[in-house]
Design a protein around this motif. Structure first.
Motif, mmCIF file in Angstrom:
data_model
loop_
_atom_site.group_PDB
_atom_site.id
_atom_site.type_symbol
_atom_site.label_atom_id
_atom_site.label_comp_id
_atom_site.label_asym_id
_atom_site.label_seq_id
_atom_site.Cartn_x
_atom_site.Cartn_y
_atom_site.Cartn_z
ATOM 1 N N ILE A 194 -11.067 -68.960 -56.034
ATOM 2 C CA ILE A 194 -10.756 -68.709 -54.592
ATOM 3 C C ILE A 194 -10.365 -67.367 -54.163
ATOM 4 O O ILE A 194 -9.603 -66.604 -54.953
ATOM 5 N N THR A 195 -10.835 -66.819 -53.015
ATOM 6 C CA THR A 195 -10.638 -65.619 -52.693
ATOM 7 C C THR A 195 -10.392 -65.707 -51.195
ATOM 8 O O THR A 195 -11.045 -66.343 -50.255
ATOM 9 N N ALA A 196 -9.317 -64.983 -50.750
ATOM 10 C CA ALA A 196 -8.704 -65.186 -49.331
ATOM 11 C C ALA A 196 -9.555 -64.189 -48.462
ATOM 12 O O ALA A 196 -9.474 -63.068 -48.904
ATOM 13 N N LEU A 197 -10.222 -64.419 -47.403
ATOM 14 C CA LEU A 197 -10.869 -63.583 -46.417
ATOM 15 C C LEU A 197 -9.863 -62.849 -45.528
ATOM 16 O O LEU A 197 -10.026 -61.948 -44.907
ATOM 17 N N GLU A 198 -8.750 -63.629 -45.176
ATOM 18 C CA GLU A 198 -7.633 -63.233 -44.446
ATOM 19 C C GLU A 198 -6.367 -64.007 -44.715
ATOM 20 O O GLU A 198 -6.425 -64.818 -45.744
ATOM 21 N N ASP A 199 -5.069 -63.579 -44.454
ATOM 22 C CA ASP A 199 -4.169 -64.282 -44.773
ATOM 23 C C ASP A 199 -4.156 -65.910 -44.603
ATOM 24 O O ASP A 199 -4.449 -66.270 -43.404
ATOM 25 N N SER A 200 -3.983 -66.525 -45.843
ATOM 26 C CA SER A 200 -4.207 -68.103 -45.758
ATOM 27 C C SER A 200 -3.042 -68.707 -46.316
ATOM 28 O O SER A 200 -2.642 -68.347 -47.215
ATOM 29 N N GLU A 201 -3.008 -70.119 -45.795
ATOM 30 C CA GLU A 201 -2.254 -71.198 -46.498
ATOM 31 C C GLU A 201 -3.129 -72.200 -47.203
ATOM 32 O O GLU A 201 -3.910 -72.826 -46.047
ATOM 33 N N LEU A 202 -2.952 -72.765 -48.041
ATOM 34 C CA LEU A 202 -3.924 -73.729 -48.689
ATOM 35 C C LEU A 202 -3.002 -74.746 -49.323
ATOM 36 O O LEU A 202 -1.803 -74.722 -49.962
ATOM 37 N N VAL A 203 -3.455 -75.970 -49.047
ATOM 38 C CA VAL A 203 -2.645 -77.424 -49.587
ATOM 39 C C VAL A 203 -3.666 -78.088 -50.373
ATOM 40 O O VAL A 203 -4.815 -78.354 -49.900
ATOM 41 N N MET A 204 -3.342 -78.699 -51.620
ATOM 42 C CA MET A 204 -3.988 -79.312 -52.389
ATOM 43 C C MET A 204 -3.392 -80.517 -53.060
ATOM 44 O O MET A 204 -2.196 -80.476 -53.426
ATOM 45 N N VAL A 205 -4.183 -81.524 -53.279
ATOM 46 C CA VAL A 205 -3.873 -82.792 -53.938
ATOM 47 C C VAL A 205 -4.812 -82.928 -55.184
ATOM 48 O O VAL A 205 -5.981 -82.664 -54.996
ATOM 49 N N GLU A 206 -4.026 -82.725 -56.403
ATOM 50 C CA GLU A 206 -5.068 -83.282 -57.742
ATOM 51 C C GLU A 206 -4.715 -84.550 -58.041
ATOM 52 O O GLU A 206 -3.338 -84.933 -57.870
ATOM 53 N N THR A 207 -5.541 -85.201 -58.439
ATOM 54 C CA THR A 207 -5.159 -86.780 -58.831
ATOM 55 C C THR A 207 -6.219 -87.100 -60.133
ATOM 56 O O THR A 207 -7.414 -86.422 -60.406
ATOM 57 N N GLY A 208 -5.623 -87.947 -61.106
ATOM 58 C CA GLY A 208 -6.238 -88.155 -62.262
ATOM 59 C C GLY A 208 -5.230 -88.405 -63.414
ATOM 60 O O GLY A 208 -4.216 -87.519 -63.371
ATOM 61 N N ARG A 209 -5.675 -88.780 -64.589
ATOM 62 C CA ARG A 209 -4.902 -88.906 -65.662
ATOM 63 C C ARG A 209 -5.382 -87.884 -66.895
ATOM 64 O O ARG A 209 -6.685 -87.789 -67.147
ATOM 65 N N ASP A 210 -4.383 -87.044 -67.244
ATOM 66 C CA ASP A 210 -4.758 -85.974 -68.125
ATOM 67 C C ASP A 210 -3.442 -85.937 -68.977
ATOM 68 O O ASP A 210 -2.732 -86.826 -68.975
ATOM 69 N N SER A 211 -3.446 -84.751 -69.682
ATOM 70 C CA SER A 211 -2.238 -84.639 -70.548
ATOM 71 C C SER A 211 -0.941 -84.686 -70.098
ATOM 72 O O SER A 211 -0.082 -84.756 -70.738
ATOM 73 N N LEU A 212 -0.926 -84.266 -68.781
ATOM 74 C CA LEU A 212 0.355 -84.206 -68.175
ATOM 75 C C LEU A 212 0.671 -85.595 -67.388
ATOM 76 O O LEU A 212 1.734 -85.750 -67.046
#
Length: 240
Positions: free
Chosen positions: A218-236
């Motif tokens: 990801i590269t910010a082209l201007e000051d940015s705020e990002l929100v994300m949800v990860e979902t799935g079963r893994d080692s965590l």
């Protein structure tokens, strides 16, 4: 793989007191491309007028995470919990076997928030509600976990789902490379600003479904705020 869900493509509701955009289809007549992702089934971008809100209503067997972007959210529920959630705060509610709650705008400006629903690992259980403040300048330039159903994510709001909510703020020109677990899918929204994801432009309020990638750049082209949800079963993915 990236599947963009541009702001203009999202289903919407426009009422006297509520303006909403839906990153995931909520009605059979909605955009069929905006399907659910694992445990993640709802991501609403809500704008609620001053003095308005959702009256007492019931939920069960759902995990609801709310991220306040502007204004002040009031909360009360049948557990006896009451809260005032400011912009930048997060609340997490496990509906469990059943809970009634109300949410309303306590400020004199439009209340803007993301409301995110995830399916729990198991039905039932004792309902619960928590809220927490996470300063936006904390660890700027990398994702910070705000709410999580994974036991290894310490100091976050607990949920009972195979998923986590993350946020980052990036300065213009800043670059971020984020790795995913083996079975992880993710949904990313640009809360403000403009970015490139794997070289593809995302504008303000756009979303993108991320699948079958071990890492995203990801590269910010201007000051940015990002929100994300990860979902799935893994080692965590151990229970909280």
């Amino acid at each position: 793989m990236l599947a963009h869900r541009r702001w203009d493509s999202l289903d919407r509701a426009d009422l006297d007191w509520l303006r909403a955009k839906y990153h995931f289809r909520v009605k059979a007549s909605g955009n069929p491309a905006h399907h659910t992702m694992g445990a993640l089934i709802v991501w609403n971008d809500d704008e609620i007028s001053p003095g308005s809100g959702f009256g007492m209503h019931e939920h069960r067997d759902i995990e609801i995470v709310t991220y306040v972007r502007q204004g002040v959210l009031g909360h009360r529920d049948t557990l006896g919990s009451e809260g005032t959630i400011q912009a930048g705060d997060v609340q997490a509610m496990s509906a469990g076997s059943g809970i009634r709650h109300a949410e309303f705008n306590l400020s004199d400006v439009p209340l803007r928030l993301y409301q995110i629903w995830l399916l729990p690992r198991e039905s039932g259980g004792q309902p619960r509600w928590h809220t927490k403040r996470f300063p936006k300048n904390e660890r700027s330039g990398s994702f910070v976990v705000l709410a999580s159903g994974y036991a290894d994510d310490k100091g976050t709001l607990p949920i009972r789902a195979d998923g986590r909510l993350l946020r980052t703020v990036l300065k213009a020109g800043e670059h971020l490379s984020h790795a995913f677990g083996l079975t992880c899918e993710a949904y990313l929204v640009v809360a403000s600003g403009r970015i490139e994801v794997e070289g593809e432009l995302m504008g303000p309020l756009d979303g993108v479904a991320i699948t079958k990638l071990s890492r995203v750049d990801i590269t910010a082209l201007e000051d940015s705020e990002l929100v994300m949800v990860e979902t799935g079963r893994d080692s965590l993915s151990t229970s909280t």
